[in-house]
Design an enzyme around this catalytic site. Sequence first.
Site, mmCIF file in Angstrom:
data_model
loop_
_atom_site.group_PDB
_atom_site.id
_atom_site.type_symbol
_atom_site.label_atom_id
_atom_site.label_comp_id
_atom_site.label_asym_id
_atom_site.label_seq_id
_atom_site.Cartn_x
_atom_site.Cartn_y
_atom_site.Cartn_z
ATOM 1 N N PRO A 1 0.820 -1.214 0.000
ATOM 2 C CA PRO A 1 0.000 0.000 0.000
ATOM 3 C C PRO A 1 0.851 1.260 0.000
ATOM 4 O O PRO A 1 1.930 1.309 0.581
ATOM 5 C CB PRO A 1 -0.803 -0.130 1.303
ATOM 6 C CG PRO A 1 -0.828 -1.593 1.599
ATOM 7 C CD PRO A 1 0.483 -2.115 1.105
ATOM 8 N N GLU A 2 0.333 2.282 -0.673
ATOM 9 C CA GLU A 2 1.003 3.578 -0.690
ATOM 10 C C GLU A 2 0.751 4.295 0.634
ATOM 11 O O GLU A 2 -0.146 3.949 1.408
ATOM 12 C CB GLU A 2 0.464 4.420 -1.852
ATOM 13 C CG GLU A 2 0.476 3.729 -3.202
ATOM 14 C CD GLU A 2 1.846 3.699 -3.858
ATOM 15 O OE1 GLU A 2 2.728 4.485 -3.457
ATOM 16 O OE2 GLU A 2 2.031 2.898 -4.797
ATOM 17 N N LYS B 1 4.382 4.338 6.104
ATOM 18 C CA LYS B 1 3.515 3.171 5.980
ATOM 19 C C LYS B 1 3.343 2.425 7.298
ATOM 20 O O LYS B 1 2.876 1.288 7.320
ATOM 21 C CB LYS B 1 4.079 2.247 4.904
ATOM 22 C CG LYS B 1 4.195 2.934 3.540
ATOM 23 C CD LYS B 1 4.724 2.003 2.478
ATOM 24 C CE LYS B 1 4.862 2.739 1.157
ATOM 25 N NZ LYS B 1 5.289 1.848 0.058
ATOM 26 N N ARG C 1 10.433 -4.576 -8.629
ATOM 27 C CA ARG C 1 9.039 -4.178 -8.830
ATOM 28 C C ARG C 1 8.783 -3.959 -10.316
ATOM 29 O O ARG C 1 9.624 -3.379 -11.019
ATOM 30 C CB ARG C 1 8.724 -2.875 -8.082
ATOM 31 C CG ARG C 1 8.870 -2.962 -6.577
ATOM 32 C CD ARG C 1 7.734 -3.791 -5.956
ATOM 33 N NE ARG C 1 7.832 -3.827 -4.493
ATOM 34 C CZ ARG C 1 8.471 -4.752 -3.808
ATOM 35 N NH1 ARG C 1 9.092 -5.743 -4.472
ATOM 36 N NH2 ARG C 1 8.502 -4.734 -2.486
#
Length: 267
Positions: A2-3, A51, A251
Amino acid sequence: MPEGDTVFLAGKVLDKALAGKTLLRGEFRVPQLATTDLAGRDVLGVGTVGKHLLTRLSGDLTLHSHLRMDGKWDVYRVGARWRHPAHQARVILATEDLQAIGFRVHDLELVPTAEEDRLVGHLGPDLLDPQWTDELAERAAAALAADPDRELGDALLDQRIMAGIGNMYKVEMCFLLGVTPWTPVSEVDPAKVVALGRKLLKSNAWRTSQTTTGDLRRGREHWVYERTKQGCFRCGGRLRVAPQGAGHQARPTWFCPKCQSGPAPSG
């Protein structure tokens, strides 16, 4: 993963549900905390740093959690049916009327509130810090510029430089800057990069949907991220996608060869 804006919103939802209330149930379903009971403690508030989620409790105690790739916090009325299987619950925090369930959350740890820094002190400035200042912006820009030969995309994911950017924002920021993610940091203006990152995260922080184009309609939210079939949202051209990063840190990284200049993997 998640950002930062997703984690920020999760923190706000938890804070609204729990802050100022007493826990009637506070149990863990992970080995290291299985015998810990938080019942009777007051929830002072829930905050986020990048985060990381920090639930602060009475008695100088903080519950730290991280969503990583698959974690999620849900809030339900007491007695309501959960939307995820019970075996995925790792922590249950319940008040008289609401319960917050952490499903598949990671890095669960209880620490004295005064020692939170040992969990998040290594992070760079949080792009969604409500107390954001020019000094924090300058600190992030200096940290970014400190390694001029580093690939920009790799640097953007380094939470020690600035906290909150994930792969989607990395890809979209590079597009908006007009360079490929493999461009050396020395080729961009660090202050502009930091300002862009904060602008994008702030624009999405209070909603569950995310857009970097300003359009929330399906298929129009992003410029290049996950648009392999649709093509570049700006020019319509064919996109390329290649891994960036080493090993398990790699990624998938989208870019438009027409709209973005700079180095890129061959093939």
